[in-house]
Motif scaffolding. Structure first.
Motif, mmCIF file in Angstrom:
data_model
loop_
_atom_site.group_PDB
_atom_site.id
_atom_site.type_symbol
_atom_site.label_atom_id
_atom_site.label_comp_id
_atom_site.label_asym_id
_atom_site.label_seq_id
_atom_site.Cartn_x
_atom_site.Cartn_y
_atom_site.Cartn_z
ATOM 1 N N ILE A 42 53.822 86.523 42.083
ATOM 2 C CA ILE A 42 52.403 86.577 42.458
ATOM 3 C C ILE A 42 51.870 85.156 42.684
ATOM 4 C CG2 ILE A 42 50.094 87.247 41.712
ATOM 5 C CD1 ILE A 42 51.356 89.608 40.262
ATOM 6 N N TRP A 43 52.250 84.245 41.803
ATOM 7 C CA TRP A 43 51.838 82.835 41.987
ATOM 8 C C TRP A 43 52.273 82.330 43.357
ATOM 9 C CZ3 TRP A 43 53.086 79.679 36.897
ATOM 10 C CH2 TRP A 43 52.113 79.982 35.923
ATOM 11 N N LEU A 44 53.538 82.559 43.670
ATOM 12 C CA LEU A 44 54.054 82.066 44.946
ATOM 13 C C LEU A 44 53.343 82.731 46.121
ATOM 14 C CD1 LEU A 44 57.837 81.704 44.148
ATOM 15 C CD2 LEU A 44 56.346 79.898 45.013
ATOM 16 N N ALA A 102 44.418 83.603 35.327
ATOM 17 C CA ALA A 102 44.019 85.004 35.335
ATOM 18 C C ALA A 102 45.246 85.883 35.577
ATOM 19 C CB ALA A 102 42.962 85.256 36.408
ATOM 20 N N VAL A 103 46.091 85.471 36.537
ATOM 21 C CA VAL A 103 47.320 86.211 36.826
ATOM 22 C C VAL A 103 48.225 86.233 35.597
ATOM 23 C CG1 VAL A 103 49.449 86.195 38.193
ATOM 24 C CG2 VAL A 103 47.250 85.722 39.290
ATOM 25 N N GLU A 104 48.358 85.056 34.956
ATOM 26 C CA GLU A 104 49.220 84.926 33.794
ATOM 27 C C GLU A 104 48.763 85.862 32.669
ATOM 28 O OE1 GLU A 104 51.408 81.027 32.537
ATOM 29 O OE2 GLU A 104 49.413 81.002 31.649
ATOM 30 N N ARG A 105 47.439 85.886 32.450
ATOM 31 C CA ARG A 105 46.871 86.742 31.410
ATOM 32 C C ARG A 105 47.138 88.215 31.706
ATOM 33 N NH1 ARG A 105 41.932 84.104 31.720
ATOM 34 N NH2 ARG A 105 42.201 82.300 30.398
ATOM 35 N N LEU A 106 46.912 88.561 32.967
ATOM 36 C CA LEU A 106 47.062 89.953 33.388
ATOM 37 C C LEU A 106 48.480 90.446 33.089
ATOM 38 C CD1 LEU A 106 45.269 92.018 35.015
ATOM 39 C CD2 LEU A 106 46.676 91.392 36.984
ATOM 40 N N ILE A 107 49.469 89.593 33.313
ATOM 41 C CA ILE A 107 50.853 90.021 33.209
ATOM 42 C C ILE A 107 51.441 89.793 31.818
ATOM 43 C CG2 ILE A 107 53.183 89.563 34.068
ATOM 44 C CD1 ILE A 107 51.719 88.961 36.780
ATOM 45 N N GLU A 108 51.152 88.634 31.231
ATOM 46 C CA GLU A 108 51.807 88.304 29.965
ATOM 47 C C GLU A 108 50.921 88.552 28.751
ATOM 48 O OE1 GLU A 108 53.356 84.381 30.022
ATOM 49 O OE2 GLU A 108 54.726 84.759 31.678
ATOM 50 N N ILE A 120 61.868 89.396 31.178
ATOM 51 C CA ILE A 120 62.343 88.758 32.404
ATOM 52 C C ILE A 120 61.530 89.253 33.591
ATOM 53 C CG2 ILE A 120 64.295 88.599 34.015
ATOM 54 C CD1 ILE A 120 66.122 88.730 31.509
ATOM 55 N N SER A 121 61.298 90.559 33.650
ATOM 56 C CA SER A 121 60.551 91.094 34.794
ATOM 57 C C SER A 121 59.118 90.575 34.792
ATOM 58 C CB SER A 121 60.570 92.624 34.773
ATOM 59 O OG SER A 121 59.960 93.081 33.590
ATOM 60 N N GLU A 122 58.554 90.395 33.582
ATOM 61 C CA GLU A 122 57.215 89.799 33.474
ATOM 62 C C GLU A 122 57.186 88.426 34.138
ATOM 63 O OE1 GLU A 122 55.797 89.266 29.511
ATOM 64 O OE2 GLU A 122 54.932 91.279 29.390
ATOM 65 N N ILE A 123 58.157 87.600 33.748
ATOM 66 C CA ILE A 123 58.197 86.225 34.259
ATOM 67 C C ILE A 123 58.393 86.233 35.769
ATOM 68 C CG2 ILE A 123 59.525 84.075 34.244
ATOM 69 C CD1 ILE A 123 60.046 84.632 31.243
ATOM 70 N N VAL A 124 59.321 87.062 36.228
ATOM 71 C CA VAL A 124 59.583 87.119 37.666
ATOM 72 C C VAL A 124 58.342 87.567 38.417
ATOM 73 C CG1 VAL A 124 60.898 88.336 39.460
ATOM 74 C CG2 VAL A 124 62.070 87.469 37.426
ATOM 75 N N LEU A 125 57.675 88.594 37.881
ATOM 76 C CA LEU A 125 56.473 89.106 38.533
ATOM 77 C C LEU A 125 55.398 88.026 38.610
ATOM 78 C CD1 LEU A 125 55.025 91.546 39.743
ATOM 79 C CD2 LEU A 125 54.228 92.137 37.452
ATOM 80 N N PRO A 181 38.861 72.437 43.654
ATOM 81 C CA PRO A 181 39.979 73.322 43.998
ATOM 82 C C PRO A 181 41.016 73.401 42.889
ATOM 83 C CG PRO A 181 39.467 71.896 45.850
ATOM 84 C CD PRO A 181 38.579 71.470 44.713
ATOM 85 N N GLN A 182 41.295 72.285 42.247
ATOM 86 C CA GLN A 182 42.274 72.290 41.160
ATOM 87 C C GLN A 182 41.842 73.260 40.062
ATOM 88 O OE1 GLN A 182 45.221 71.006 40.827
ATOM 89 N NE2 GLN A 182 45.518 71.531 38.680
ATOM 90 N N THR A 183 40.564 73.215 39.703
ATOM 91 C CA THR A 183 40.033 74.116 38.676
ATOM 92 C C THR A 183 40.066 75.563 39.150
ATOM 93 O OG1 THR A 183 38.616 72.478 37.623
ATOM 94 C CG2 THR A 183 37.894 74.761 37.510
ATOM 95 N N VAL A 184 39.617 75.786 40.383
ATOM 96 C CA VAL A 184 39.520 77.152 40.895
ATOM 97 C C VAL A 184 40.893 77.811 40.936
ATOM 98 C CG1 VAL A 184 38.993 78.511 42.951
ATOM 99 C CG2 VAL A 184 37.402 76.754 42.193
ATOM 100 N N TRP A 185 41.878 77.102 41.498
ATOM 101 C CA TRP A 185 43.204 77.713 41.605
ATOM 102 C C TRP A 185 43.888 77.829 40.242
ATOM 103 C CZ3 TRP A 185 41.834 75.966 46.584
ATOM 104 C CH2 TRP A 185 42.107 76.889 47.617
ATOM 105 N N THR A 186 43.690 76.834 39.395
ATOM 106 C CA THR A 186 44.273 76.928 38.056
ATOM 107 C C THR A 186 43.715 78.145 37.324
ATOM 108 O OG1 THR A 186 44.508 74.531 37.950
ATOM 109 C CG2 THR A 186 44.603 75.703 35.872
ATOM 110 N N ASP A 187 42.403 78.320 37.449
ATOM 111 C CA ASP A 187 41.733 79.473 36.849
ATOM 112 C C ASP A 187 42.339 80.780 37.359
ATOM 113 O OD1 ASP A 187 39.889 79.834 34.935
ATOM 114 O OD2 ASP A 187 38.148 79.911 36.268
ATOM 115 N N LEU A 188 42.552 80.815 38.673
ATOM 116 C CA LEU A 188 43.126 82.007 39.291
ATOM 117 C C LEU A 188 44.534 82.255 38.741
ATOM 118 C CD1 LEU A 188 42.807 84.190 41.536
ATOM 119 C CD2 LEU A 188 43.856 82.570 43.104
#
Lengths: 488, 291
Positions: A167-169, A131-137, A158-163, A121-128
């Protein structure tokens, strides 16, 4: 990672060097290839099961929960599709844990820490989260640049970081939310959660798991594997020389040269290594190590460096798998000019598989043959026997009947004990004397006090066995238990 | 202190702690920063804990903390909650009739559970933990009752006791025929043997059955009945059955006849609440000897 350090460069406040060090942030680059595809597929499967399994329905008849997988704590029942477990059957979980542990050992003896790299699970969620981080930043370079830049933040950044954090949350909250759905009827609980009618404990657990998911997958990431999780420590003792670990085949890779130089030397008929020192394997590594330094504690065997290297090898027209799942034995064999050998089937894996098969077999057998009607008998200890006024002898027993089926049962109780003995159940005036009949409600237990009386004219031995038979009047299912009839 | 910083591991290029066991050295890797911060936080947490919770033992007591927490108060709260949970059921025990309690499986289970606990606390010292009794203390599992074995009679005995001094208590006692000079020694022996014969026990050689019967009729039948079947009004036991409270051997019988017997059962009304007494009556009745 492993640069040689000059003693003078150590930041010392005394002789020992620094007490603690900040984490070196890892910026894994995106990669495509076989193992990345496998990881995407497993991630989709695991997360799909985790998030949607509570909504799968399973009809168990009236009055029983209709959720396929449900941990019903208040009533202490566990439902799994067609299986329903009671607390006293907790040994099935013990069996499951044994199977899970040995399956980990088996994975480890075949492919090292593939659990860590693909399924944890640690790997799976970290990977996810990556993926979100890559998509946005953006990918590795952009992220490094953005983090390193000392310019004042623009609105866009700033909006990148907030977004990203939103999504993470959101993912973390959904993760916590899915967790609580396993403990209550999912559709009902979702409604209650949305309308703030749900019990406090549900919100508390969602909060806890949202926090842990967000912190572990968003911030801790590879540090969980390196510093916190015990499995990487254990696996060193479980791996052997045949286990296929992600290995840099230095027999083929060294000496590292540039593409141009390698071509020149090959033209001269010289032996050169295939590694072009492009650092792609380091760039994609989620734990930030250089696999070319050999097996390392941090490596989670995810195979992403294999994909990265293969892509480079394809580009420069060299054979794939300069990095691959392999072991040191084969490297030495290739250096000696022998063909590599792979031993998936060997004593260790056979034994592990046999243990899994045995435990699994026992579990399936006991599940298939377990009785849905059961009886436990406990002899009164004080007094063990009672003499009645007419000289007959009576023993009392506490009988607990278990009806694990989904319907009420009418059962009859017989006791084969001393000759001509009679049976009476306290509080039950049965229409059939000496054969008390009782209704046990569905999915419940009932405790009865049962008296067996042996007549006076026939003094039994000091202690003789007595057999209790519980018969389902409708179905003829019989459960039995044996105890003793004692004379004073 | 030796200078460790100069000891560099040749493979990794990192400094070691300088210790060595069988040629194995330990790398001096710095701790992760977050780990150290967590460690400091635990220290801060501990200090906070001392302030708000009981922590430090003093000579006679301990620091109580700002929250005023105590595990004893917790127990009181838990017990109150338990009472609240049981409230309805115990109320049902209080209102239902004894017969209805035995008819309803749920109430019966509750009454037996409650009765068993209370029995262990209050009755077991005399009657034994399972009601098995002892010499002079009736066995509550059998079907032989001095004061009656129906639910109501058991309830009454528990409420008011026997010779307990309560106004409604059971009265009646075995007189001391020998001590008070009513019967002489040989008469006591004779009647003792006669009583043994009533329940089919062996008798002394040369004992005069007719004389025994006569003595019995004159002295004992008033309470124990002409057929010696006993009388539950007065707590006079049945002398023809196989159960003996004070023993059936000749010596015990002679002692009983000459010294008399008057065991005491305390009254529980006022000491236990009515619902509990009911639960106890049901429990004793369900031990198996209830009528």
């Amino acid at each position: 990672m492993n640069k040689t350090v000059n003693p003078k460069d150590l930041t010392t406040d005394d002789d020992y060097g620094p007490l603690y060090a900040a984490r070196k942030k890892v910026y894994p680059q995106s990669v495509s290839g076989t193992f990345r595809r496998i990881k995407w597929g497993l991630m989709a499967f695991c997360l799909g099961v985790y998030y949607f399994l509570p909504f799968v329905r399973w009809n168990r008849g009236l009055g029983a929960p209709s959720q396929a997988v449900l941990i019903d704590l208040p009533n202490s029942r566990f439902y799994f599709f067609f299986i329903e477990l009671w607390p006293q059957e907790v040994y099935y979980f013990t069996g499951l844990l044994i199977v899970a542990a040995v399956a980990l050992f088996l994975m480890n003896s075949i492919g090292g820490r593939i659990w860590c790299g693909y399924l944890c699970p640690q790997t799976v969620w970290t990977d996810l989260f990556y993926a979100v981080e890559r998509l946005i930043e953006g990918d590795r370079r952009e992220r490094m640049k953005k983090d390193a830049s000392s310019d004042p933040m623009k609105l866009e950044r700033i909006s990148e970081i907030v977004l990203k954090h939103s999504i993470w949350l959101l993912i973390a909250w959904w993760t916590g939310g899915a967790w609580v759905l396993y403990f209550n009827d999912a559709p009902t609980l979702v409604k209650e959660l949305v309308t703030f009618q749900a019990p406090m404990i549900a919100y508390i657990w969602i909060g806890i798991l949202t926090a842990t998911t967000y912190i572990l997958a968003g911030y801790m990431r590879e540090q969980v594997c390196t510093y916190i999780c015990p499995w990487p420590r254990i696996q060193a003792a479980l791996t052997d020389e045949w286990a296929l670990n992600v290995t840099y085949r230095y027999d083929r890779g060294e000496k590292r040269t540039s593409v141009k130089k390698a071509a020149e030397l090959r033209a001269l008929g010289q032996q050169v290594g295939d590694c072009v020192d492009c650092y792609q394997c380091v760039a994609v590594c989620p734990t930030g190590i250089d696999i070319r330094n050999g097996p390392q504690m941090e490596c989670i065997q995810c195979g992403l460096c294999i994909d990265a290297c293969d892509n480079v090898m394809t580009k420069i027209g060299r054979p794939k798998r300069l990095i691959g799942y392999d072991n040191d034995i084969n490297i030495h064999r290739r250096q000696e000019g022998k063909a590599p050998i792979y031993r998936i089937v060997r004593a260790r894996t056979v034994v592990y598989s046999a243990i899994i098969a045995a435990v699994g077999g026992i579990m399936i057998y006991t599940l298939a043959t377990r009785s849905l009607l059961d009886v436990n008998v406990l002899h009164d200890r004080n007094p063990v026997a009672v003499k009645l006024s007419d000289g007959s002898i009576r023993n009392a027993y506490t009988v607990r009947l278990l009806n694990k089926s989904g319907y009420d049962r009418l059962i009859a109780i017989d006791a084969n004990g001393p000759v001509n003995s009679t049976v009476h159940v306290v509080g039950v005036d049965s229409v059939t004397p000496d054969r008390p009949m009782i209704v046990i409600p569905r999915d419940a237990t009932s405790e009865l006090r049962l008296l067996v009386t042996a007549p006076a004219d026939n003094n039994p031995e000091k202690s003789i066995p007595v057999h209790f038979h519980v018969t389902d009047i409708g179905l003829g299912v019989v459960a039995s238990a044996t105890d003793n009839f004692v004379s004073p | 202190m030796t200078d460790h910083s100069s000891d560099i591991d040749s493979v990794s290029g990192k400094s070691t702690t300088g210790h060595e066991w069988d040629g194995i050295k330990e790398l001096n890797t710095p701790l992760p920063r977050w780990w150290v911060i967590c460690f400091y936080l635990t220290i801060v947490w501990a200090i906070g804990y001392w302030i708000v919770y009981p922590a430090w033992p003093l000579i006679q007591s301990n620091t109580t903390g700002l929250f005023g927490y105590s595990s004893r108060a917790d127990v009181a709260v838990e017990l109150a909650n338990l009472e609240k949970i049981r409230g309805d059921k115990m109320a049902a025990l209080g209102t239902a009739s004894l017969v209805d309690i035995e008819k309803d499986p749920a109430l019966l289970a509750l009454a037996r559970a409650k009765g068993k606990t209370v029995f262990g606390d209050n009755c077991a010292p005399c009657h034994g933990s399972g009601g098995a009794g002892a010499k002079g203390y009736p066995n509550l599992n059998d079907d032989d009752w001095l004061w009656g074995g129906t639910l109501d009679q058991i309830m009454q005995t528990i409420q008011f006791g026997a010779r307990s001094g309560h106004t409604k208590t059971h009265e009646g006692q075995m007189l001391a025929f020998g001590k008070d000079g009513v019967l002489k020694g040989d008469e006591i022996v004779t009647v003792a043997n006669y009583v043994r014969s009533l329940s089919g026990l062996s008798t002394r050689n040369g004992y005069d059955a007719a004389k025994g019967q006569k003595i019995f009729a004159e002295n004992c039948a008033a309470c124990h009945g002409d057929a010696a079947k006993g009388n539950q009004e007065m707590g006079a036991p049945d002398l023809t059955d196989k159960i003996w409270l004070y023993g059936s051997d000749e010596a015990s019988l002679i002692e009983t006849i000459s010294q008399g017997r008057a065991g005491v059962m305390p009254a529980w009304e006022g000491r236990l609440d009515p619902a509990t007494i009911k639960a106890m009556a049901v429990y004793v009745h369900s031990l198996g000897g209830g009528k």
